[in-house]
Design an enzyme around this catalytic site. Structure first.
Site, PDB file in Angstrom:
ATOM      1  N   PRO A  89     -43.571 -62.356  47.256  1.00  0.00           N
ATOM      2  CA  PRO A  89     -44.518 -63.356  47.754  1.00  0.00           C
ATOM      3  C   PRO A  89     -43.912 -64.764  47.706  1.00  0.00           C
ATOM      4  O   PRO A  89     -43.207 -65.107  46.754  1.00  0.00           O
ATOM      5  CB  PRO A  89     -45.717 -63.260  46.803  1.00  0.00           C
ATOM      6  CG  PRO A  89     -45.467 -62.107  45.916  1.00  0.00           C
ATOM      7  CD  PRO A  89     -44.039 -61.670  46.050  1.00  0.00           C
ATOM      8  N   ALA A  97     -34.810 -68.235  46.834  1.00  0.00           N
ATOM      9  CA  ALA A  97     -33.459 -67.989  46.312  1.00  0.00           C
ATOM     10  C   ALA A  97     -33.007 -66.568  46.640  1.00  0.00           C
ATOM     11  O   ALA A  97     -31.833 -66.332  46.960  1.00  0.00           O
ATOM     12  CB  ALA A  97     -33.434 -68.221  44.801  1.00  0.00           C
ATOM     13  N   ALA A  98     -33.924 -65.611  46.592  1.00  0.00           N
ATOM     14  CA  ALA A  98     -33.554 -64.218  46.883  1.00  0.00           C
ATOM     15  C   ALA A  98     -33.183 -64.054  48.356  1.00  0.00           C
ATOM     16  O   ALA A  98     -32.222 -63.351  48.685  1.00  0.00           O
ATOM     17  CB  ALA A  98     -34.705 -63.284  46.510  1.00  0.00           C
ATOM     18  N   GLY A 144     -43.611 -68.286  42.421  1.00  0.00           N
ATOM     19  CA  GLY A 144     -42.821 -68.393  41.188  1.00  0.00           C
ATOM     20  C   GLY A 144     -41.929 -67.193  40.954  1.00  0.00           C
ATOM     21  O   GLY A 144     -41.422 -66.993  39.848  1.00  0.00           O
ATOM     22  N   LEU A 145     -41.720 -66.371  41.990  1.00  0.00           N
ATOM     23  CA  LEU A 145     -40.883 -65.180  41.814  1.00  0.00           C
ATOM     24  C   LEU A 145     -39.524 -65.316  42.503  1.00  0.00           C
ATOM     25  O   LEU A 145     -38.820 -64.333  42.692  1.00  0.00           O
ATOM     26  CB  LEU A 145     -41.617 -63.930  42.322  1.00  0.00           C
ATOM     27  CG  LEU A 145     -42.914 -63.572  41.579  1.00  0.00           C
ATOM     28  CD1 LEU A 145     -43.549 -62.315  42.170  1.00  0.00           C
ATOM     29  CD2 LEU A 145     -42.660 -63.364  40.085  1.00  0.00           C
ATOM     30  N   GLY A 146     -39.168 -66.532  42.878  1.00  0.00           N
ATOM     31  CA  GLY A 146     -37.824 -66.771  43.407  1.00  0.00           C
ATOM     32  C   GLY A 146     -37.617 -66.296  44.832  1.00  0.00           C
ATOM     33  O   GLY A 146     -36.502 -65.920  45.210  1.00  0.00           O
ATOM     34  N   SER A 147     -38.669 -66.342  45.640  1.00  0.00           N
ATOM     35  CA  SER A 147     -38.563 -65.796  47.004  1.00  0.00           C
ATOM     36  C   SER A 147     -37.470 -66.489  47.823  1.00  0.00           C
ATOM     37  O   SER A 147     -36.661 -65.821  48.479  1.00  0.00           O
ATOM     38  CB  SER A 147     -39.907 -65.903  47.722  1.00  0.00           C
ATOM     39  OG  SER A 147     -40.352 -67.239  47.722  1.00  0.00           O
ATOM     40  N   ASP A 161     -33.076 -70.180  38.988  1.00  0.00           N
ATOM     41  CA  ASP A 161     -33.436 -69.138  39.963  1.00  0.00           C
ATOM     42  C   ASP A 161     -32.191 -68.560  40.628  1.00  0.00           C
ATOM     43  O   ASP A 161     -31.997 -67.338  40.659  1.00  0.00           O
ATOM     44  CB  ASP A 161     -34.366 -69.706  41.051  1.00  0.00           C
ATOM     45  CG  ASP A 161     -35.801 -69.851  40.573  1.00  0.00           C
ATOM     46  OD1 ASP A 161     -36.011 -69.881  39.348  1.00  0.00           O
ATOM     47  OD2 ASP A 161     -36.706 -69.941  41.417  1.00  0.00           O
TER      48      ASP A 161
HETATM   49  O1  PMV Z   1     -39.190 -71.327  41.368  1.00  0.00           O
HETATM   50  P1  PMV Z   1     -40.184 -71.223  40.272  1.00  0.00           P
HETATM   51  O2  PMV Z   1     -41.586 -71.536  40.658  1.00  0.00           O
HETATM   52  O3  PMV Z   1     -40.003 -69.953  39.510  1.00  0.00           O
HETATM   53  O4  PMV Z   1     -39.848 -72.366  39.223  1.00  0.00           O
HETATM   54  C1  PMV Z   1     -38.609 -72.477  38.626  1.00  0.00           C
HETATM   55  C2  PMV Z   1     -38.752 -72.987  37.265  1.00  0.00           C
HETATM   56  C3  PMV Z   1     -38.956 -74.465  37.058  1.00  0.00           C
HETATM   57  O5  PMV Z   1     -38.497 -74.687  35.753  1.00  0.00           O
HETATM   58  C4  PMV Z   1     -40.418 -74.840  37.153  1.00  0.00           C
HETATM   59  C5  PMV Z   1     -38.175 -75.330  38.033  1.00  0.00           C
HETATM   60  C6  PMV Z   1     -36.676 -75.291  37.838  1.00  0.00           C
HETATM   61  O6  PMV Z   1     -35.979 -75.852  38.701  1.00  0.00           O
HETATM   62  O7  PMV Z   1     -36.184 -74.758  36.843  1.00  0.00           O
END
Ligand code: PMV
Length: 309
Positions: A97, A106-107, A101-104, A148
């Site tokens: 999703p 970056a993946a 916050g699950l790294g979509s 991430d």
């Molecule tokens: O991408 P997210 O939503 O998992 O956030 C990453 C974690 C944070 O610490 C909030 C941001 C970061 O750059 O590390």
């Protein structure tokens, strides 16, 4: 003609999100149940490179300057030694999703980089994948810590401090987690910016919170290495209390972590940027079903079970 396929996992942050932006350590793990996949096919001569994201309704992503995926694609093509604008049809798919916050993001970028190197017949190291993906992370959320791209490129649980190589560590016992999606999409950029404003307004208070978060991260690493799920659960809870004090939780996230604990989870916390997105609950074999049910009843739109080992 098919040229290559590659994938990359999503990720969860076990502890230390937000504090990691300010130089504190964090713990993260790959999430293989949700992944991005990139396929590259040879197109007709002279067609040039196209990029499709059918899951996002994008059959031909315009190659506009500054688009993070295109920037990553161009950089990877150059580094892999492929001709500029190769005749490739690139398709990116993902079950992760977005803005959860699950790294979509970056993946997607990591799968793209790997598939490009494979299509060019070149090899690529996790460090190179991570460095290329970091560029897209900068475009997506401004001042990323780099956690991430690092965990997604390495595909292993790790200890991360900004600007340092990651440390891999062995878990004393596998960790069973339920990941519950609040259904609220919350851009990491906004949550990180809100913490930055708070830090500017009340540096002493925020620094103290960040130090306390770092304390829970150090302790959690010890609990994970020792295979002590009860202590790990208590540290999830402590970390969540500090994240709420940092104002990155929300009433819905609090309801989800509360429901998980009441149904027998050893601990629960938000994971990632917060204010929406996902929570993670640490469970044992006998509490998987009741906690899963409690999370759904409390409003989770999706619950995934994963084992970190
Ligand atoms: O991408 P997210 O939503 O998992 O956030 C990453 C974690 C944070 O610490 C909030 C941001 C970061 O750059 O590390």
């Amino acid at each position: 003609m098919f040229l290559s396929v590659a994938s990359a996992p999503g990720k969860i942050i076990l502890a230390g999100e937000h504090a990691v932006v300010y130089g504190r350590p964090a713990l993260a793990a790959p999430l293989w149940q949700s992944a991005a996949t990139c396929t590259i096919e040879q197109a007709e001569t002279g067609a040039g490179c196209t990029l499709a994201l059918p899951d996002l309704g994008q059959s031909d992503l315009p190659a506009a300057a500054g688009d993070p995926l295109w920037e990553v694609a161009r950089a990877a093509v150059a580094l892999a030694g492929a001709p500029t604008n190769p005749d490739w049809r690139i398709t990116l798919r993902s079950t992760i999703p977005i803005a959860g916050g699950l790294g979509s993001g970056a993946a997607l970028s990591a799968a793209l980089v790997r598939a490009i190197f494979a299509a060019a017949g070149a090899t690529v190291t996790p460090e190179e994948v991570s460095a290329l993906v970091y560029r897209s992370e900068v475009a997506y959320h401004g001042t990323p810590s780099g956690i991430d791209n690092t965990v997604i490129a390495c595909g292993r649980p790790l200890w991360f401090v900004r600007g340092e190589p990651p440390e891999f560590f062995a878990l004393g016992a596998p960790l069973t987690l339920l990941i519950a999606d609040s259904g609220v999409r919350s851009p990491t950029l906004d949550a990180v910016a809100a913490v930055r404003r708070a830090h500017e307004q009340a540096p002493t208070r925020i620094e103290a919170l960040l130090d306390e978060i770092a304390g829970t991260v150090w302790a959690l690493r010890g609990a994970l290495e020792a295979g002590d799920p009860r202590l790990a659960g208590a540290l999830f809870d402590a970390n969540q209390t500090l994240l709420a004090a940092l104002d990155v939780s929300s009433p819905l996230l609090e309801r989800l972590v509360g429901a998980a604990r009441a149904a027998g989870a050893l601990g629960a916390k938000l994971s990632g940027g917060g204010r929406g997105g996902n929570i993670i609950a640490l469970v044992e074999a006998e509490t998987v079903a009741p906690v899963q049910q409690a999370l759904t009843e409390a409003g989770a739109v999706r619950v995934i079970r994963t084992v970190v080992e």
